[in-house]
Design a protein around this motif. Structure first.
Motif, PDB file in Angstrom:
ATOM      1  N   MET A   6      50.776  46.840  19.579  1.00  0.00           N
ATOM      2  CA  MET A   6      49.935  46.468  20.712  1.00  0.00           C
ATOM      3  C   MET A   6      50.804  46.059  21.892  1.00  0.00           C
ATOM      4  O   MET A   6      52.008  45.858  21.757  1.00  0.00           O
ATOM      5  CB  MET A   6      48.991  45.320  20.336  1.00  0.00           C
ATOM      6  CG  MET A   6      49.703  44.049  19.880  1.00  0.00           C
ATOM      7  SD  MET A   6      48.550  42.694  19.471  1.00  0.00           S
ATOM      8  CE  MET A   6      48.252  41.977  21.085  1.00  0.00           C
ATOM      9  N   ILE A   7      50.147  45.985  23.066  1.00  0.00           N
ATOM     10  CA  ILE A   7      50.807  45.542  24.293  1.00  0.00           C
ATOM     11  C   ILE A   7      50.082  44.264  24.712  1.00  0.00           C
ATOM     12  O   ILE A   7      48.857  44.225  24.746  1.00  0.00           O
ATOM     13  CB  ILE A   7      50.653  46.600  25.411  1.00  0.00           C
ATOM     14  CG1 ILE A   7      51.235  47.948  24.983  1.00  0.00           C
ATOM     15  CG2 ILE A   7      51.244  46.120  26.720  1.00  0.00           C
ATOM     16  CD1 ILE A   7      52.726  48.074  24.997  1.00  0.00           C
ATOM     17  N   GLY A   8      50.825  43.223  25.014  1.00  0.00           N
ATOM     18  CA  GLY A   8      50.174  41.977  25.431  1.00  0.00           C
ATOM     19  C   GLY A   8      51.223  40.994  25.856  1.00  0.00           C
ATOM     20  O   GLY A   8      52.409  41.349  25.959  1.00  0.00           O
ATOM     21  N   PHE A   9      50.844  39.749  26.103  1.00  0.00           N
ATOM     22  CA  PHE A   9      51.733  38.661  26.479  1.00  0.00           C
ATOM     23  C   PHE A   9      52.254  38.810  27.914  1.00  0.00           C
ATOM     24  O   PHE A   9      52.239  37.871  28.685  1.00  0.00           O
ATOM     25  CB  PHE A   9      52.899  38.520  25.487  1.00  0.00           C
ATOM     26  CG  PHE A   9      53.947  37.532  25.909  1.00  0.00           C
ATOM     27  CD1 PHE A   9      53.651  36.177  25.979  1.00  0.00           C
ATOM     28  CD2 PHE A   9      55.212  37.946  26.294  1.00  0.00           C
ATOM     29  CE1 PHE A   9      54.607  35.255  26.398  1.00  0.00           C
ATOM     30  CE2 PHE A   9      56.176  37.024  26.709  1.00  0.00           C
ATOM     31  CZ  PHE A   9      55.865  35.688  26.752  1.00  0.00           C
ATOM     32  N   ALA A  10      52.744  39.976  28.280  1.00  0.00           N
ATOM     33  CA  ALA A  10      53.224  40.246  29.635  1.00  0.00           C
ATOM     34  C   ALA A  10      53.020  41.740  29.880  1.00  0.00           C
ATOM     35  O   ALA A  10      52.861  42.492  28.926  1.00  0.00           O
ATOM     36  CB  ALA A  10      54.699  39.875  29.757  1.00  0.00           C
ATOM     37  N   PRO A  11      53.030  42.181  31.152  1.00  0.00           N
ATOM     38  CA  PRO A  11      52.791  43.603  31.411  1.00  0.00           C
ATOM     39  C   PRO A  11      53.779  44.492  30.669  1.00  0.00           C
ATOM     40  O   PRO A  11      54.983  44.372  30.871  1.00  0.00           O
ATOM     41  CB  PRO A  11      52.993  43.742  32.920  1.00  0.00           C
ATOM     42  CG  PRO A  11      52.938  42.379  33.471  1.00  0.00           C
ATOM     43  CD  PRO A  11      53.282  41.423  32.373  1.00  0.00           C
ATOM     44  N   GLY A  12      53.289  45.322  29.797  1.00  0.00           N
ATOM     45  CA  GLY A  12      54.137  46.273  29.090  1.00  0.00           C
ATOM     46  C   GLY A  12      54.927  45.681  27.943  1.00  0.00           C
ATOM     47  O   GLY A  12      55.785  46.351  27.375  1.00  0.00           O
ATOM     48  N   TYR A  14      47.361  47.423  29.355  1.00  0.00           N
ATOM     49  CA  TYR A  14      48.815  47.519  29.543  1.00  0.00           C
ATOM     50  C   TYR A  14      49.469  46.134  29.569  1.00  0.00           C
ATOM     51  O   TYR A  14      50.646  46.007  29.897  1.00  0.00           O
ATOM     52  CB  TYR A  14      49.135  48.214  30.870  1.00  0.00           C
ATOM     53  CG  TYR A  14      48.630  49.636  30.980  1.00  0.00           C
ATOM     54  CD1 TYR A  14      49.154  50.639  30.169  1.00  0.00           C
ATOM     55  CD2 TYR A  14      47.658  49.977  31.911  1.00  0.00           C
ATOM     56  CE1 TYR A  14      48.713  51.949  30.280  1.00  0.00           C
ATOM     57  CE2 TYR A  14      47.205  51.282  32.028  1.00  0.00           C
ATOM     58  CZ  TYR A  14      47.735  52.262  31.215  1.00  0.00           C
ATOM     59  OH  TYR A  14      47.300  53.549  31.334  1.00  0.00           O
ATOM     60  N   GLY A  15      48.680  45.097  29.316  1.00  0.00           N
ATOM     61  CA  GLY A  15      49.223  43.743  29.370  1.00  0.00           C
ATOM     62  C   GLY A  15      49.236  43.164  30.775  1.00  0.00           C
ATOM     63  O   GLY A  15      49.798  42.101  31.004  1.00  0.00           O
ATOM     64  N   THR A  20      46.596  38.585  28.555  1.00  0.00           N
ATOM     65  CA  THR A  20      45.518  39.464  28.079  1.00  0.00           C
ATOM     66  C   THR A  20      45.149  39.185  26.625  1.00  0.00           C
ATOM     67  O   THR A  20      44.014  39.365  26.222  1.00  0.00           O
ATOM     68  CB  THR A  20      45.956  40.934  28.200  1.00  0.00           C
ATOM     69  OG1 THR A  20      47.204  41.081  27.507  1.00  0.00           O
ATOM     70  CG2 THR A  20      46.148  41.319  29.653  1.00  0.00           C
ATOM     71  N   THR A  21      46.153  38.774  25.826  1.00  0.00           N
ATOM     72  CA  THR A  21      45.905  38.519  24.409  1.00  0.00           C
ATOM     73  C   THR A  21      46.505  37.173  24.038  1.00  0.00           C
ATOM     74  O   THR A  21      47.387  36.665  24.731  1.00  0.00           O
ATOM     75  CB  THR A  21      46.573  39.593  23.531  1.00  0.00           C
ATOM     76  OG1 THR A  21      47.976  39.617  23.824  1.00  0.00           O
ATOM     77  CG2 THR A  21      45.991  40.963  23.776  1.00  0.00           C
TER      78      THR A  21
END
Lengths: 237, 336
Positions: free
Chosen positions: A140-146, B24-25, B273-274
């Motif tokens: 998955m992608i999360g926490f920060a962009p990309g 895309y976060g 986002t998560t």
């Protein structure tokens, strides 16, 4: 048929849970749902966020209400999602993309490479060898962009987080935390052990697809020299 | 055009958020108090999603380089034009050369300044909101600074009609307020120490019985470590009944998550986002304005409503807004 449950996340989102544990099998379900949403975005959908075991779908609750003939938005949206999920097959999945990420290990870019080696009783060269020979899956992608949450790292190079997080980790730094490896796309604070840096930008806000990686991609790390790093960085900009 | 003489504490351009890129976060950003944001735009004759200036605690000092139709909604930060108090929740026509400034934070802590035509900033990833941490969007990707010049876009027909009506009344004054505004019953009561309605979070049942009781029984203080990303609250420590690792999943505006130290964090406009912390609750969308207007030192108390009630409250509010929009349209079409 897929097993799933639906849960509200506020008044404008429904969280679809497709499994209870992080596994390749659940990941494939997440991928087939997101591939479907990407190919056939329902008109009531605003966007979606995929994660390890869930896909959360956002909608405009008042628009849903107006379309629904008086049903509550959550119930209405669930009634639309149910048939979509039930018809999903893994054929809906996209072919995984294999992304090679060049990394300049150690030195100024990887101040914790020696620590990771010592912690595991191997040499820094062996850490590089293990890290760059693995095949990794972006869950998955999360926490920060990309920022990719990556699975598949070898136990041989696992290392605990730092007791005190660094206030600034430069963008594109590659790190290890526990059994995970990851790359910081933008400068952020963080507690990972830093082993190297890539010259490739992971976050490209002006591009149509603003991140290098997306969930479902496979990653291979390729060791490069400092010279190659600088050359690459110049051509990237 | 508007000239920024002083920027204030944190003034940034925001619309209703960056949608489509959370996968895309990329965080949503957008107005902390989306209701006041929308109202400010309606009164300026704009589209609801047009970019406005979000003003925090200590407001900026601005000069207008041309006659401008504006409106200020949200918290009462004592706005005044050339020294004279100006009303909030109203359309206001400001004469060229006038100076708008803000004073004491009387009620709430965030005001929304809309100008007819919206502020002209480039669209980045489908939105004009400022993403402060990544330095993207809004005005040059950052909060305003002294010397900045804000351009406004092309005013809508609605804006022109309101401007025309107010121009007839302005005479030699530096500004004129419209004779109607948002009805007080529609304006959220942003008293200090608000009671916030919440629904149960997805991991509510994992919390200890004592924590479930304390969540609704005790007040929680908004600490000074609170910002657009989230409010860190202090109160009785909340704990899971037994340790359980959570798997990261999406979070939403108003999700209340509890990290291991037991102090809840309410996630707001600049949330990630998560998140991987258990969520004990979710603030009802209709009460997000109360939350966004709470400031450090205020205390919040939570009361529980069902998911059905939360949705019904939202539908009721949106119905009233729909009527309001029709009302404004009819009023302005007839000359005012």
């Amino acid at each position: 048929m897929m097993r799933y449950t639906l849960h509200p996340l506020g008044e404008d989102a429904v969280l679809v849970e497709l499994g209870k544990e992080i596994s390749k099998e659940t990941h494939r379900k997440v991928q087939s749902l997101t591939a479907f949403l990407e190919k056939h975005p329902p008109e009531w959908m605003i966007e979606y966020i995929p994660a390890y075991t869930t896909v959360t779908i956002f909608y405009n609750p008042f628009e849903a209400y107006q379309l629904s003939n008086g049903q509550l938005p959550f119930d209405f949206v669930c009634s639309l999602i149910t048939p979509l999920i039930e018809e999903l097959t893994e054929n809906d999945m996209q072919e995984p993309q294999i992304v090679e990420i060049p990394v300049c290990y150690g030195g100024e870019f990887g101040p914790d490479l020696d620590f990771v080696a010592e912690h595991n009783g191997i040499t820094p060269e062996e850490v590089i060898e293990v890290h760059s020979s693995g095949s990794y899956l972006v869950y998955m992608i999360g926490f920060a962009p990309g920022f990719p949450f990556i699975g598949g790292m070898s136990e041989q190079i696992a290392a605990p987080r730092r007791d005190t997080p660094r206030l600034k980790i430069p963008e594109r730094t590659v790190g290890i935390a526990g059994m995970q490896t990851g790359i910081y796309p933008i400068e952020t604070p963080g507690g990972w052990q830093l082993i190297g840096r890539t010259p490739v930008k992971l976050f490209r806000p002006m591009d149509e697809s603003p991140t290098l990686l997306k969930a479902g991609d496979h990653i291979k790390f390729k060791p490069i020299s400092l010279e190659e790093y600088h050359h690459w960085e110049e051509t990237e900009q | 055009m508007i000239n920024v003489l002083k920027p204030g504490l944190l003034s940034s351009i925001q619309d209703l958020g960056r949608t489509g890129y959370q996968k895309y976060g990329v965080i949503s950003s957008g107005a902390m108090d989306p209701f006041s944001h929308r109202m400010a735009n309606l009164l300026a004759g704009n589209k609801e999603n047009d970019p406005v200036l979000e003003i925090t605690m200590m407001g900026p000092m601005l000069t207008f380089k041309e006659d401008t139709l504006i409106s200020i909604c949200g918290g009462d930060l004592s706005p005044s034009i050339n020294g004279q108090p100006v009303r909030t929740w109203r359309s206001v026509l400001v004469k060229k050369g006038s100076e708008l400034k803000f004073g004491q934070c009387r009620k709430g802590c965030r005001a929304y300044l809309a100008a007819a035509g919206g502020f002209s900033v480039p669209e980045v990833m489908n939105s004009k909101s400022t993403y402060l941490r990544a330095g993207l969007g809004g005005y040059k990707g950052r909060a305003l600074k002294s010397g900045d010049l804000l351009e406004t876009g092309k005013p809508s027909l609605q804006s022109l009609k309101i401007t025309e009506y107010l121009t007839k009344q302005i005479l030699d004054r530096t500004f004129v307020e419209n004779d109607w505004g948002i009805a007080s019953e529609l304006i959220p009561d942003t008293a200090a120490n608000p009671e916030i309605r919440i629904t149960r979070g997805r991991q509510f049942d994992l919390f200890s019985e004592a924590s479930k009781v304390q969540l609704f029984k005790h007040a929680f203080e908004v600490t000074s470590q609170s910002d657009r990303m989230g409010y860190r609250l202090k109160g009785p420590a909340l704990a899971l009944s037994e340790h359980a690792e959570q798997i990261s999943e999406a979070v939403n505006f108003g999700s209340i998550q509890v990290p291991p130290d037991g102090n809840p964090i309410v996630l707001l406009a600049d949330r990630q986002t998560t998140g991987g912390y258990p969520k004990i609750g979710q603030v009802a969308a209709v009460d997000l304005p109360l939350l966004a207007q709470a400031k450090p030192g205020d205390s919040l108390s939570f009361s529980e409503i069902s998911n059905e009630q939360a949705q019904q409250l939202l539908i009721k509010r949106e119905m009233k807004l729909k009527e309001l929009k029709q009302g404004i349209f009819l009023k302005t079409r007839g000359g005012n």
